[in-house]
Design an enzyme around this catalytic site. Structure first.
Site, PDB file in Angstrom:
ATOM      1  N   HIS A 306       0.853  -1.187   0.000  1.00 24.54           N
ATOM      2  CA  HIS A 306       0.000   0.000   0.000  1.00 24.54           C
ATOM      3  C   HIS A 306       0.886   1.232   0.000  1.00 24.54           C
ATOM      4  O   HIS A 306       1.938   1.234   0.635  1.00 24.54           O
ATOM      5  CB  HIS A 306      -0.909   0.001   1.242  1.00 24.54           C
ATOM      6  CG  HIS A 306      -2.080   0.901   1.099  1.00 24.54           C
ATOM      7  ND1 HIS A 306      -2.009   2.246   1.359  1.00 24.54           N
ATOM      8  CD2 HIS A 306      -3.347   0.660   0.676  1.00 24.54           C
ATOM      9  CE1 HIS A 306      -3.188   2.793   1.117  1.00 24.54           C
ATOM     10  NE2 HIS A 306      -4.018   1.851   0.692  1.00 24.54           N
ATOM     11  N   ASP A 363      -7.940  -5.383  -0.016  1.00 22.85           N
ATOM     12  CA  ASP A 363      -8.429  -6.257  -1.077  1.00 22.85           C
ATOM     13  C   ASP A 363      -8.076  -7.730  -0.875  1.00 22.85           C
ATOM     14  O   ASP A 363      -8.567  -8.578  -1.609  1.00 22.85           O
ATOM     15  CB  ASP A 363      -7.872  -5.791  -2.436  1.00 22.85           C
ATOM     16  CG  ASP A 363      -8.451  -4.447  -2.830  1.00 22.85           C
ATOM     17  OD1 ASP A 363      -9.673  -4.279  -2.680  1.00 22.85           O
ATOM     18  OD2 ASP A 363      -7.689  -3.567  -3.254  1.00 22.85           O
TER      19      ASP A 363
HETATM   20  N1  CMC Z   1       3.956  -7.673  -4.822  1.00 23.30           N
HETATM   21  C1  CMC Z   1       5.290  -7.645  -5.011  1.00 23.30           C
HETATM   22  N2  CMC Z   1       6.065  -6.552  -4.853  1.00 23.30           N
HETATM   23  C2  CMC Z   1       5.461  -5.435  -4.473  1.00 23.30           C
HETATM   24  C3  CMC Z   1       4.070  -5.362  -4.253  1.00 23.30           C
HETATM   25  C4  CMC Z   1       3.317  -6.534  -4.444  1.00 23.30           C
HETATM   26  N3  CMC Z   1       1.999  -6.530  -4.260  1.00 23.30           N
HETATM   27  N4  CMC Z   1       3.731  -4.104  -3.897  1.00 23.30           N
HETATM   28  C5  CMC Z   1       4.873  -3.412  -3.884  1.00 23.30           C
HETATM   29  N5  CMC Z   1       5.916  -4.205  -4.225  1.00 23.30           N
HETATM   30  C6  CMC Z   1       7.334  -3.817  -4.287  1.00 23.30           C
HETATM   31  C7  CMC Z   1       7.623  -2.963  -5.516  1.00 23.30           C
HETATM   32  O1  CMC Z   1       7.967  -3.759  -6.617  1.00 23.30           O
HETATM   33  C8  CMC Z   1       8.758  -2.122  -5.005  1.00 23.30           C
HETATM   34  O2  CMC Z   1       9.924  -2.919  -5.002  1.00 23.30           O
HETATM   35  P1  CMC Z   1      11.385  -2.250  -5.268  1.00 23.30           P
HETATM   36  O3  CMC Z   1      11.584  -1.288  -4.139  1.00 23.30           O
HETATM   37  O4  CMC Z   1      12.325  -3.412  -5.266  1.00 23.30           O
HETATM   38  O5  CMC Z   1      11.286  -1.578  -6.599  1.00 23.30           O
HETATM   39  C9  CMC Z   1       8.408  -1.854  -3.537  1.00 23.30           C
HETATM   40  O6  CMC Z   1       7.604  -2.977  -3.159  1.00 23.30           O
HETATM   41  C10 CMC Z   1       7.623  -0.566  -3.325  1.00 23.30           C
HETATM   42  O7  CMC Z   1       6.435  -0.620  -4.123  1.00 23.30           O
HETATM   43  P2  CMC Z   1       5.842   0.555  -5.000  1.00 23.30           P
HETATM   44  O8  CMC Z   1       5.188  -0.034  -6.205  1.00 23.30           O
HETATM   45  O9  CMC Z   1       6.887   1.604  -5.215  1.00 23.30           O
HETATM   46  O10 CMC Z   1       4.761   1.114  -4.012  1.00 23.30           O
HETATM   47  P3  CMC Z   1       3.592   2.095  -4.396  1.00 23.30           P
HETATM   48  O11 CMC Z   1       3.306   2.842  -3.177  1.00 23.30           O
HETATM   49  O12 CMC Z   1       3.905   2.859  -5.630  1.00 23.30           O
HETATM   50  O13 CMC Z   1       2.404   1.109  -4.785  1.00 23.30           O
HETATM   51  C11 CMC Z   1       0.596  -0.386  -4.645  1.00 23.30           C
HETATM   52  C12 CMC Z   1       1.398   0.706  -3.924  1.00 23.30           C
HETATM   53  C13 CMC Z   1      -0.651  -0.682  -3.808  1.00 23.30           C
HETATM   54  C14 CMC Z   1       0.156   0.118  -6.010  1.00 23.30           C
HETATM   55  C15 CMC Z   1       1.462  -1.642  -4.771  1.00 23.30           C
HETATM   56  O14 CMC Z   1       1.840  -2.117  -3.493  1.00 23.30           O
HETATM   57  C16 CMC Z   1       0.762  -2.730  -5.565  1.00 23.30           C
HETATM   58  O15 CMC Z   1       0.820  -2.709  -6.781  1.00 23.30           O
HETATM   59  N6  CMC Z   1       0.093  -3.711  -4.862  1.00 23.30           N
HETATM   60  C17 CMC Z   1      -0.675  -4.711  -5.540  1.00 23.30           C
HETATM   61  C18 CMC Z   1      -2.010  -4.117  -6.010  1.00 23.30           C
HETATM   62  C19 CMC Z   1      -2.981  -3.937  -4.872  1.00 23.30           C
HETATM   63  O16 CMC Z   1      -3.148  -4.809  -4.038  1.00 23.30           O
HETATM   64  N7  CMC Z   1      -3.644  -2.786  -4.863  1.00 23.30           N
HETATM   65  C20 CMC Z   1      -4.658  -2.456  -3.878  1.00 23.30           C
HETATM   66  C21 CMC Z   1      -4.247  -1.331  -2.979  1.00 23.30           C
HETATM   67  S1  CMC Z   1      -5.293  -1.185  -1.528  1.00 23.30           S
HETATM   68  C22 CMC Z   1      -6.820  -0.663  -2.147  1.00 23.30           C
HETATM   69  C23 CMC Z   1      -6.771   0.689  -2.670  1.00 23.30           C
HETATM   70  O17 CMC Z   1      -6.514   1.649  -1.940  1.00 23.30           O
HETATM   71  O18 CMC Z   1      -7.040   0.843  -3.861  1.00 23.30           O
END
Ligand code: CMC
Length: 428
Positions: A306, A363
């Site tokens: 998140h 989720d």
């Molecule tokens: N599985 C594997 N790796 C992950 C995941 C995941 N679900 N989420 C984040 N990471 C890794 C990402 O690859 C990155 O790694 P590195 O530092 O090596 O590059 C690190 O963790 C930081 O992630 P980020 O993508 O920079 O984080 P963000 O804040 O931009 O993204 C997120 C947040 C929710 C989009 C992301 O965690 C994600 O894509 N999760 C899966 C989708 C999901 O479950 N979304 C629902 C969110 S909750 C409901 C809502 O509010 O909509």
């Protein structure tokens, strides 16, 4: 003396006020930055930017805290009442008994759709994505309620909010019925909000669907946990559209479009498909974790991570125990719940997830709960939208009432070609 931040740019020294929120959160007010230095800040995806101040929802992502108008989310679990929470979010305090009754009456009065809108469902392909139908239908409401296109006072805001919150569930249920080729079941004014929705989804012309108290509570809880989450992607979209003084129907329809994305509300569908694949033997939980860590695989562990929570999402914690309760009453276990628990266990023990503070988000368990209610996977994000609607309305209202609101218009750092000449077609 109030705290200030000092920025030195070349030979210029700029003093910027620090604004402090009611929970001690601090932000540097850079509103004079461009005027005084000619520069802008660069913050793609706004990870470090507060786009507004807001008194609706408080999140402490490090501690896993979520509060609506100051009330911890856990305090809504005992006697979940989505309509009460909707009123709280929109109007800023808990309603008195007569206020809640009056709002519930308005929801009942507005539960039908205009027949013109009903007919539009007949023109939609049966396999149309329900989120596309929902976004279009919310926009279409503007055609039938033109008296609310300019909301000038709190009374008409209450009236339009009641229409939206009431009609969204009728629209959602009708789009489901259409996708199944089933006749529309009209709302029953004697039923409460959640029970009425389940009735429209699952009753048949010759058989009334019986909604148990456990299921009604679980649905209320699901909707409450999705009701607001401060400046997330869809809410920021609603505020951006609303900042142009676009009406509430158009703003909320835009919110639905943003929520559709798999990185936002659409993640609940991805989680369910992932769990199903693991269960059907397409992949093992270990393989799933391995792929999630492998950047080459492009696979994410959906329902994990998140932008704000760097701890267990409090909504996921509540949904997890709600699933346990519901399956205990149903006496019908869901193997996908076991798969989810196994995945969670593996992820939480894994250094990759620990280092990045990736925990289950809202989720991860929500789809299993919806499945227990009989809601099909392609309706999951629609259910999220029904829950989130009061939050969007509250945020739109707050922005609308703030005299300092201006149209949202971010800047950019241009990286395209420098000035060049147009080349006529024959010379290219
Ligand atoms: N599985 C594997 N790796 C992950 C995941 C995941 N679900 N989420 C984040 N990471 C890794 C990402 O690859 C990155 O790694 P590195 O530092 O090596 O590059 C690190 O963790 C930081 O992630 P980020 O993508 O920079 O984080 P963000 O804040 O931009 O993204 C997120 C947040 C929710 C989009 C992301 O965690 C994600 O894509 N999760 C899966 C989708 C999901 O479950 N979304 C629902 C969110 S909750 C409901 C809502 O509010 O909509």
């Amino acid at each position: 003396m109030s705290e200030k931040a000092i920025l030195i740019v070349g030979d210029k020294k700029l003093e910027m006020p620090i604004i402090v929120g009611s929970e001690g959160e601090k932000g540097i007010d850079i509103s004079q930055l461009r005027a005084q230095t000619g520069m802008v800040t660069y913050d793609p995806s706004f990870g470090n930017t507060a786009s507004c101040s807001s008194a609706i929802t408080f999140i402490d992502g490090d501690q896993g805290i979520l509060r609506y108008r100051g009330i911890p989310i856990e305090q809504f679990v005992e006697k979940p009442n989505f309509v009460e929470v909707a009123w709280l979010l929109i109007f800023g305090r808990l309603p008195k008994r007569e206020e809640l009754q009056s709002f519930s009456d308005q929801l009942t009065e507005n539960e039908l759709l205009h027949e013109g809108l009903n007919h539009q469902y007949q023109q939609i392909p049966v396999d149309a994505p329900p989120m596309a139908i929902l976004s279009a239908s919310l926009n279409n409401l503007a055609c039938y309620h033109q008296q609310f296109l300019a909301v000038e006072d709190i009374e008409s805001l209450g009236a339009v909010a009641a229409r939206l919150i009431s009609k969204v569930r009728t629209m959602a249920a009708f789009s489901y019925r259409r996708s199944r080729g089933l006749p529309f079941i009209y709302p029953d004014p004697h039923l409460r909000y959640g029970a009425n929705f389940l009735h429209m989804m699952f009753s048949l012309p010759y058989r009334q669907y019986v909604v148990t108290r456990e299921m009604e509570d679980a649905l209320n809880l699901f909707l409450i946990l999705h009701a607001d989450h401060e400046q997330n992607c869809s809410t920021s979209t609603v505020r951006t559209v609303g900042s142009a003084r676009a009406n509430l129907f158009a703003s909320c329809a835009a919110g639905v479009s943003a929520l559709w994305g798999p990185l936002h509300g659409g993640a609940n569908v991805e989680v369910m498909e992932m769990l199903q694949r693991i269960h059907d033997g397409g992949i093992s939980p270990d393989e799933c974790i391995r792929m999630a860590k492998d950047k080459e695989s492009k696979f994410k562990l959906f329902g994990f991570g998140h932008r704000v929570y760097k701890n267990y999402d409090p909504r996921a914690k509540i949904l997890r125990s709600c699933c346990d309760k519901v399956f205990a009453t149903l006496k019908r276990p869901d193997p996908l719940l076991d798969t989810a628990r196994k995945l969670e266990e593996l992820a939480l023990e894994d250094k990759y997830f620990q280092d990045r503070k990736l925990y289950p988000n809202v989720d991860f368990y929500s789809g299993i709960l919806l499945r227990a209610m009989g809601i099909p996977t392609n309706m999951f994000t629609v259910m999220f939208s029904i829950g989130r609607l009061p939050g969007w309305i509250a945020q739109w209202k707050e922005q609308h009432e703030d005299p300092t609101t201006k149209i949202v218009r971010p800047r950019q750092i241009y990286t395209g070609p420098t000035k060049c000449d147009y080349v006529p077609m024959e010379q290219r």
